[in-house]
Scaffold this active site. Structure first.
Site, mmCIF file in Angstrom:
data_model
loop_
_atom_site.group_PDB
_atom_site.id
_atom_site.type_symbol
_atom_site.label_atom_id
_atom_site.label_comp_id
_atom_site.label_asym_id
_atom_site.label_seq_id
_atom_site.Cartn_x
_atom_site.Cartn_y
_atom_site.Cartn_z
ATOM 1 C CD1 TRP A 150 -1.097 -5.625 -3.997
ATOM 2 C CD2 TRP A 150 -0.710 -6.427 -1.940
ATOM 3 N NE1 TRP A 150 -0.677 -6.915 -4.115
ATOM 4 C CE2 TRP A 150 -0.437 -7.447 -2.878
ATOM 5 C CE3 TRP A 150 -0.543 -6.725 -0.588
ATOM 6 C CZ2 TRP A 150 -0.011 -8.712 -2.510
ATOM 7 C CZ3 TRP A 150 -0.118 -7.983 -0.224
ATOM 8 C CH2 TRP A 150 0.140 -8.964 -1.178
ATOM 9 C CG ASN A 172 1.147 1.603 3.829
ATOM 10 O OD1 ASN A 172 0.009 1.670 3.384
ATOM 11 N ND2 ASN A 172 2.193 2.127 3.222
ATOM 12 N N GLY A 173 0.626 -1.951 6.392
ATOM 13 C CA GLY A 173 1.099 -2.998 7.302
ATOM 14 C C GLY A 173 -0.060 -3.861 7.780
ATOM 15 C CG HIS A 215 16.318 -37.146 -11.449
ATOM 16 N ND1 HIS A 215 16.567 -38.495 -11.281
ATOM 17 C CD2 HIS A 215 17.521 -36.585 -11.752
ATOM 18 C CE1 HIS A 215 17.854 -38.733 -11.457
ATOM 19 N NE2 HIS A 215 18.447 -37.591 -11.750
ATOM 20 C CB CYS A 234 -0.870 0.024 1.240
ATOM 21 S SG CYS A 234 -1.737 -1.515 1.521
ATOM 22 C CE LYS A 277 11.598 -9.704 -13.635
ATOM 23 N NZ LYS A 277 11.302 -10.313 -12.374
ATOM 24 C CD GLU A 326 7.434 -11.043 -10.804
ATOM 25 O OE1 GLU A 326 7.448 -10.533 -9.686
ATOM 26 O OE2 GLU A 326 8.320 -10.826 -11.658
ATOM 27 N NE ARG A 386 6.648 2.021 -2.843
ATOM 28 C CZ ARG A 386 7.475 1.549 -1.933
ATOM 29 N NH1 ARG A 386 7.021 1.041 -0.824
ATOM 30 N NH2 ARG A 386 8.761 1.567 -2.138
HETATM 31 C C1 G6P Z 1 8.254 -8.130 -4.459
HETATM 32 C C2 G6P Z 1 8.593 -7.557 -5.822
HETATM 33 C C3 G6P Z 1 9.809 -8.288 -6.399
HETATM 34 C C4 G6P Z 1 10.978 -8.213 -5.429
HETATM 35 C C5 G6P Z 1 10.589 -8.748 -4.043
HETATM 36 C C6 G6P Z 1 11.669 -8.455 -3.010
HETATM 37 O O1 G6P Z 1 7.795 -9.432 -4.590
HETATM 38 O O2 G6P Z 1 7.485 -7.667 -6.703
HETATM 39 O O3 G6P Z 1 10.174 -7.663 -7.622
HETATM 40 O O4 G6P Z 1 12.032 -8.969 -5.936
HETATM 41 O O5 G6P Z 1 9.401 -8.096 -3.585
HETATM 42 O O6 G6P Z 1 11.782 -7.069 -2.855
HETATM 43 P P1 G6P Z 1 13.087 -6.308 -2.426
HETATM 44 O O7 G6P Z 1 12.685 -4.856 -2.433
HETATM 45 O O8 G6P Z 1 13.406 -6.788 -1.037
HETATM 46 O O9 G6P Z 1 14.153 -6.618 -3.395
#
Ligand code: G6P
Length: 611
Positions: free
Chosen positions: A75, A99-100, A505, A2, A486, A489, A27
């Site tokens: 979010w 947030n949180g 395997h 968020c 990727k 995502e 975010r």
């Molecule tokens: C989220 C993002 C990723 C990122 C991960 C870790 O999942 O979508 O792109 O790799 O967080 O984030 P950081 O800021 O700790 O690299």
């Protein structure tokens, strides 16, 4: 995750709030809302979906006299995305954004229901706002009520509050989730991300764990969690980023992919300014840490975790240092047996990922040589709380799918591994000219970007597929993992990565003409030979093969595969840096073919500040 913004001003604040939310939208983008004070009343407007929907609704209100307000882009964690669950939440005269996660919210909700509070949503935030409202009844000031809240709430949170009866002030509290105050002229701002304020000010106050602050036009008063008045220094930073401008690109992701040659060079020079050597980059503090380090423990999440896996290969192959890598959410709950010659290393783009921070805080109690962070954000919690840090220079990354942050993390880690190897006089380093390794890396990445044309031609093959398999060996296996991540995502195609030797395997059972197999061909002669026999197994089962291969190796690779040719590299250890580029382009162009929302994929958020 968020995003929060807020402002205390004498001028109308709504435009600032909406623009602030747009800057933070990467975010979280399930719903959004604002609350402002006008004529000693709170006006709250919330809407589902993108900030643009909120902006359209807000346009119907006359809020010219509203100069104090808070806003939020969500979010969803507790409660589905809906208008009722969107922030701000209200209770009597007050409204908050949050947030949180407040973990004990169900227990608190029961107590508040007994006190007569009614709930409209299923969120922990509505529990928080009623709790604070209730606490205000028995407190001498809002600060005292917020301190009561911080002593009661479990979990991580950043909260901003306005009160219609105290129309010239805003209050904030933080513990575990980021919140920064931007210092303006005759106005002050708050945000969960300083980048969103970079166009307004260069002066920031980063609140510490448990801090409560009262903010007016000209004053910022901070108390620690004991309620004592404390001084938090103003940090000067130039964070100008043009978020609104994608330049000639259709998406931030593509823009950020193409920024890589530049940010790789800037990252190299951050540690080795032009003409200087890696040895010169090692400070006395680093040298003291390196002298004690015999092992490394890496902890990270997501793409940063994949960088950790590449780095572990480098630590072992180049520096001869045994290295373990763990996912932060696992590390923090696992019993750790720590040898006192182990360096603890976190990797994070944002420096605010809740699990990585929790892992760091646990590590601080376990007797490591030191805690070190590789991070892209200078004033992040991770950097502030680690003993030492190395900063990448990726600049702001807006696309949820990490590209330039991922690549620059690898660059910094390669520098770190080489510096440590030199310090130890590692025999593995014999004959390697460390400065030369980086000399034309950025040009190699530029050349790797030229694979875009080949990638565009194959992206259509993936459009209607439900699954894909990524294969790699050695330090290219984590790159295969990142390629699969990727694709998942942003294209929503199920993808898995395997070290090619594991194929028989299990995963080989899945291979047929509907399962594209993307493989990266290693430089190492032995591994290449082994890989070719693994790949023959794919071809025999009718699998469609796509091979990413260095142009020097391409003539030796005769399997029936569509080849994607990357520039010849100087040293096998550089392969992850160039092989990674076509995989980024592949996920982008497949998502484009499918018409997906590339920069804001469903259910995901850029910075995960909750557990
Ligand atoms: C989220 C993002 C990723 C990122 C991960 C870790 O999942 O979508 O792109 O790799 O967080 O984030 P950081 O800021 O700790 O690299």
């Amino acid at each position: 995750m968020c995003g929060i913004v807020g402002k205390v001003s004498t001028k109308p604040c709504v435009e600032f709030l909406i623009n602030g939310l747009k800057r933070l939208e990467y975010r979280g983008y399930d719903s959004a809302g604002i609350a402002v004070i006008q004529n000693n009343e709170i006006t709250r407007i919330r809407s589902l979906g993108k900030v643009a929907n909120l902006e359209a609704e807000v346009a119907a209100f006359d809020l010219e006299k509203a100069s104090v307000g808070i806003a939020h882009t969500r979010w969803a964690t507790h409660g589905e995305p809906s208008v009722e669950n969107a922030h701000p939440h209200k209770s009597g005269n007050i409204a908050i954004v949050h947030n949180g996660i407040i973990e004990n919210y169900l227990e608190l909700r029961k107590e508040l229901e007994k006190e007569g509070y009614n709930f409209e949503s299923t969120t922990d935030t509505e529990v928080a706002v009623h709790f604070i409202h209730h606490a205000l009844k028995t407190s001498k000031s809002p600060v005292e009520a917020l301190l009561k809240a911080s002593r009661t709430f479990h979990g991580a949170y950043a909260i901003a509050m306005i009160d219609s009866q105290i129309a010239d002030k805003m209050y904030v509290i933080r513990s575990g989730s980021p919140l920064v105050i931007g210092v303006g002229e005759n106005e002050n701002y708050i945000s969960s991300d300083s980048l969103s304020l970079g166009h307004l000010t260069e002066e920031f106050i980063y609140l510490e764990e448990g801090d409560v602050a009262e903010i007016t036009l000209n004053t910022i008063t901070v108390y620690n969690n004991e309620g004592d008045l404390v001084k938090r220094e103003i940090q000067h930073e130039n964070l100008q980023v043009d978020h609104a401008d994608k330049g000639d690109f259709d998406h931030y992701m593509l823009k950020e992919i193409y920024e890589q040659p530049h940010v790789v060079q800037t990252t190299i020079e951050r540690l080795m300014p032009q003409g200087s050597t890696l040895a010169q980059a090692v400070s006395r503090q680093h040298a003291a840490i390196f002298s004690k380090t015999k092992r490394v423990q890496i902890v990270a999440c997501g793409s940063s975790y994949h960088v950790g896996l590449v780095a572990a290969e480098w630590f072992e192959q180049i520096a001869g240092i045994a290295t373990k890598v763990d996912i932060a959410s696992e590390y923090r709950y696992r019993r750790q047996m720590v040898d006192n010659d182990t360096l603890f290393l976190t990797i994070s783009q944002s420096g605010e990922t809740a699990d990585t921070l929790a892992a760091l805080r646990k590590a601080q109690t376990l007797g490591y040589v030191a805690t070190m962070a590789v991070c892209n954000v200078a004033h992040s919690s991770l950097v502030r709380e680690s003993d030492v840090s190395f900063l990448t220079a990726a600049g702001a990354e807006v696309s949820v799918a990490s590209t330039k942050a991922f690549t620059t993390q690898m660059v910094t880690l390669l520098q770190l591994v080489l510096a440590l190897a030199m310090h130890r006089g590692a025999p593995e380093l014999k004959g390697v000219d460390t400065e030369l390794l980086f000399a034309d890396l950025s040009e190699h990445i530029e050349l790797a970007l030229k694979t875009a044309e080949q990638i565009k031609n194959i992206a259509g093959d993936f459009k209607d597929k439900n699954h894909a398999l990524f294969l790699g060996r050695g330090e290219l296996f984590p790159i295969a993992m990142e390629g699969a991540l990727k694709l998942k995502e942003i294209s929503y195609i199920h993808a898995e990565a395997y070290p090619a030797g594991e194929l028989k395997h299990g995963p080989l059972a899945l291979v047929d003409e509907n399962m594209p197999v993307i493989t990266m061909i290693n430089h190492d002669e032995l591994l290449m030979e082994k890989l070719i026999s693994n790949l023959n197994e794919v071809i025999t089962r009718g699998g469609k093969l796509y091979a990413i291969i260095d142009e020097a190796l391409a003539p030796k690779f005769n399997l029936p595969a569509k080849k994607i040719i990357v520039p010849a590299i100087k040293h096998e250890h550089l392969a992850p840096l160039t092989y990674n580029i076509p995989l980024q382009l592949l996920s982008y162009y497949v998502a484009l073919e499918k018409g997906e929302n590339i920069d804001q994929p469903r259910n995901l958020a850029k910075s995960v500040t909750v557990e």
